[in-house]
Design an enzyme around this catalytic site. Structure first.
Site, short mmCIF file in Angstrom:
data_model
loop_
_atom_site.label_atom_id
_atom_site.label_comp_id
_atom_site.label_asym_id
_atom_site.label_seq_id
_atom_site.Cartn_x
_atom_site.Cartn_y
_atom_site.Cartn_z
N TYR A 111 0.86 -1.11 0.19
CA TYR A 111 0.06 0.04 -0.11
C TYR A 111 0.77 1.31 -0.18
O TYR A 111 0.48 2.18 0.71
CB TYR A 111 -0.78 0.09 1.09
CG TYR A 111 -2.42 -1.09 1.01
CD1 TYR A 111 -3.20 -0.28 0.36
CD2 TYR A 111 -2.31 -2.32 1.80
CE1 TYR A 111 -4.33 -1.29 0.16
CE2 TYR A 111 -3.37 -3.17 1.42
CZ TYR A 111 -4.22 -2.59 0.59
OH TYR A 111 -5.25 -3.35 0.15
N ASP A 123 -17.08 -12.49 8.49
CA ASP A 123 -15.75 -12.09 8.37
C ASP A 123 -15.32 -11.39 9.58
O ASP A 123 -15.44 -10.21 9.59
CB ASP A 123 -15.27 -11.48 7.21
CG ASP A 123 -13.88 -11.04 7.03
OD1 ASP A 123 -13.28 -11.36 7.95
OD2 ASP A 123 -13.58 -10.24 6.01
N TYR A 127 -14.45 -4.75 2.85
CA TYR A 127 -13.17 -5.31 2.66
C TYR A 127 -12.87 -6.68 3.17
O TYR A 127 -13.29 -6.76 4.39
CB TYR A 127 -12.07 -4.39 3.35
CG TYR A 127 -10.73 -4.71 3.14
CD1 TYR A 127 -10.12 -4.53 1.70
CD2 TYR A 127 -10.14 -5.62 3.98
CE1 TYR A 127 -8.58 -5.05 1.34
CE2 TYR A 127 -8.53 -5.91 3.80
CZ TYR A 127 -8.05 -5.73 2.62
OH TYR A 127 -6.77 -6.20 2.29
N LYS A 187 -6.06 -11.67 12.11
CA LYS A 187 -5.60 -10.53 12.67
C LYS A 187 -5.37 -10.63 14.55
O LYS A 187 -4.15 -11.12 14.85
CB LYS A 187 -6.52 -9.47 12.54
CG LYS A 187 -6.38 -8.83 11.15
CD LYS A 187 -6.79 -7.48 11.01
CE LYS A 187 -6.46 -6.90 9.65
NZ LYS A 187 -7.45 -6.74 8.58
C1 LIG Z 1 -7.53 -7.43 7.20
C2 LIG Z 1 -8.81 -7.94 6.71
C3 LIG Z 1 -8.83 -8.92 6.04
C4 LIG Z 1 -7.51 -9.39 5.36
O1 LIG Z 1 -6.54 -10.33 6.30
P1 LIG Z 1 -5.32 -10.33 5.62
O2 LIG Z 1 -4.43 -11.15 6.71
O3 LIG Z 1 -4.55 -8.88 5.71
O4 LIG Z 1 -4.79 -11.00 4.47
C5 LIG Z 1 -10.02 -9.70 5.58
N1 LIG Z 1 -11.01 -9.31 6.23
C6 LIG Z 1 -11.06 -8.21 7.21
C7 LIG Z 1 -12.47 -8.01 7.60
C8 LIG Z 1 -10.08 -7.50 7.10
O5 LIG Z 1 -10.21 -6.37 8.17
#
Ligand SMILES: *Cc1c(COP(=O)(O)O)cnc(C)c1O
Length: 421
Positions: free
Chosen positions: A15, A234, A142, A263
């Site tokens: 980025y 997600d 996202y 995360k």
């Molecule tokens: C950061 C994120 C992802 C992607 O995770 P990465 O480990 O960066 O590939 C997917 N979904 C959500 C909601 C996110 O915030």
């Protein structure tokens, strides 16, 4: 040559427009909510290092557990083999996840956790001999940067070079009381082709910390359930306390069929992805026909060191002091939001749990690429605070161990910025 200069010679950052980027800040160590650079300058990490860190940097307990694991077993192929950490982590997580989550599938980051979830849904219908191939998602969503995850994410400047290659997705607005019926009828109209609905529960992170109410998501989910549309929550960003409860889905009555995590899963220590699902989904892949297998995996699937980090992080997460810290941050955020919400330069403030977002008033252009973004970023960096605005939106989502003094310092610098910028 400085570390930053050496970096620029060999590294291409994520980025980052490398032509115009300022030199990266060389960080040499972390402790609690703080990071320290080469010159000993301290930065309060108000964004939890890209939203991953929950217990603070270089936490001694996680470090100890990871180091013990490293001298026991660093990696083992996860097809045909297993190990203690992967099993224990799945056992313990499934106990605290919504009750319908029954199986754990590991991968190695958030995007892959989403890829796995999408494949589970699409192949679920394929294995059942039904041709449901369409996916429903929210605008501004996202879900990651790999192609499948990108396809179910909102179209934007970030996806533009690839748009023609992304599979077609049905995008809908976030639900509220005015549009709910309209959204429901959209689902009814396409239900025979809809494989699944993927969403970030309650908070769309990268989309700009956009928040919406559990009540309307619940209604939308109940509707999907009735129409046989599978649901993927997600929780890569919202999982592990961010929204004030263990998982954002704990704010809901309806249960998703699939959940994605990464995360905060390892406390931000190691890369690990996890996709959990219901027995019903798992069972649709059980067959004497080998072709019904979920043919997906990654070299570092369920890496033992990452699992050890996740187990250690989970120990810390379940301590009562962690929930107390989460509640403390929530309360302080709320007070600060009240204090500044009527400021002329603040368009809106919004908060869910430990996430506080403030939208800066801008004259005209409010895109991610607005120069205000860079001005704010540098202003806070100079003040020893890592805040990474999304366009004109600044947000604070700290590690839960952040001290009240550190939070007050961040708040005071935001107030100062409101006067000076
Ligand atoms: C950061 C994120 C992802 C992607 O995770 P990465 O480990 O960066 O590939 C997917 N979904 C959500 C909601 C996110 O915030």
């Amino acid at each position: 040559m400085s570390l930053a200069e050496r970096d620029l010679k060999v590294i291409w950052h994520p980025y980052t427009q490398m032509k115009t980027a300022q030199l990266p800040v060389p960080i040499i160590r972390g402790e609690g909510a703080c990071l320290f650079d080469e010159d000993g300058k301290k930065y309060i990490d108000a964004v939890s290092s890209w939203w991953v860190n929950i217990h603070g940097h270089a936490h001694p307990y996680i470090a100890k557990k990871v180091s013990e694991q490293l001298s026991k077993l660093e990696h083992v192929i996860f097809a045909g083999f297993t190990h203690e950490g992967a099993v224990e982590l799945a056992e313990r997580l499934l106990k605290i996840l919504p009750v319908n989550q029954q199986k754990a599938f590991y991968s190695d980051n958030g995007s892959t956790a989403v890829e796995v979830a999408i494949k589970m849904c699409l192949q679920y219908w394929n294995n059942k001999g039904e041709s449901r191939t369409k996916i429903l998602a929210f605008k501004n969503a996202y879900h990651g940067d790999t192609f499948g995850a990108m396809a179910v994410s909102g179209r934007s400047a970030f996806t533009a070079p690839f748009d023609s290659l992304l599979f077609d997705v049905e995008f809908i607005d976030l639900p509220d009381k005015t549009n709910l019926e309209n959204l429901k009828s959209k689902i009814v109209n396409r239900k025979s082709e809809l494989a699944c609905f993927i969403f970030e529960p309650l908070v769309q992170g990268a989309g700009g910390m956009l928040m919406y109410e559990a009540q309307y998501l619940n209604e939308l989910m109940a509707h999907c359930r009735n129409e046989g549309v599978l649901m993927i929550a997600d929780e890569v960003f919202t999982g592990f306390g961010r929204t004030g409860k263990c998982f954002a889905c704990n704010h809901l009555n309806e249960l998703p069929d699939i959940m994605c995590f990464s995360k905060g899963l390892t406390g931000g220590t190691m890369a690990l992805g996890l996709t959990t699902c219901t027995q019903q989904i798992y069972d649709a892949f059980l067959s004497d026909d080998r072709l019904k297998t979920l043919f997906h995996g990654h070299s570092f699937t369920a890496n033992p060191v990452a699992c050890a980090a996740a187990l250690a992080s989970l120990d810390l997460f379940l301590e009562t002091s962690t929930i107390e810290n989460i509640q403390r941050i929530e309360k302080l955020h709320k007070e600060f939001a009240l204090k500044i919400k009527n400021h002329l330069k603040i368009k809106t403030t919004r908060q869910t749990g430990t996430i506080l977002a403030m939208e800066w008033q801008t004259g005209n252009n409010t895109s991610y690429f607005d120069s205000l973004r860079d001005t704010l970023y540098n202003y806070f960096l100079d003040a020893g605070i890592i805040l990474r605005p999304l366009g004109n939106i600044i947000y604070i989502l700290p590690p839960y161990c952040i001290t009240t003094e550190e939070l007050y310092y961040i708040y005071s610098k935001i107030e100062q910025a409101l006067e000076e910028i």
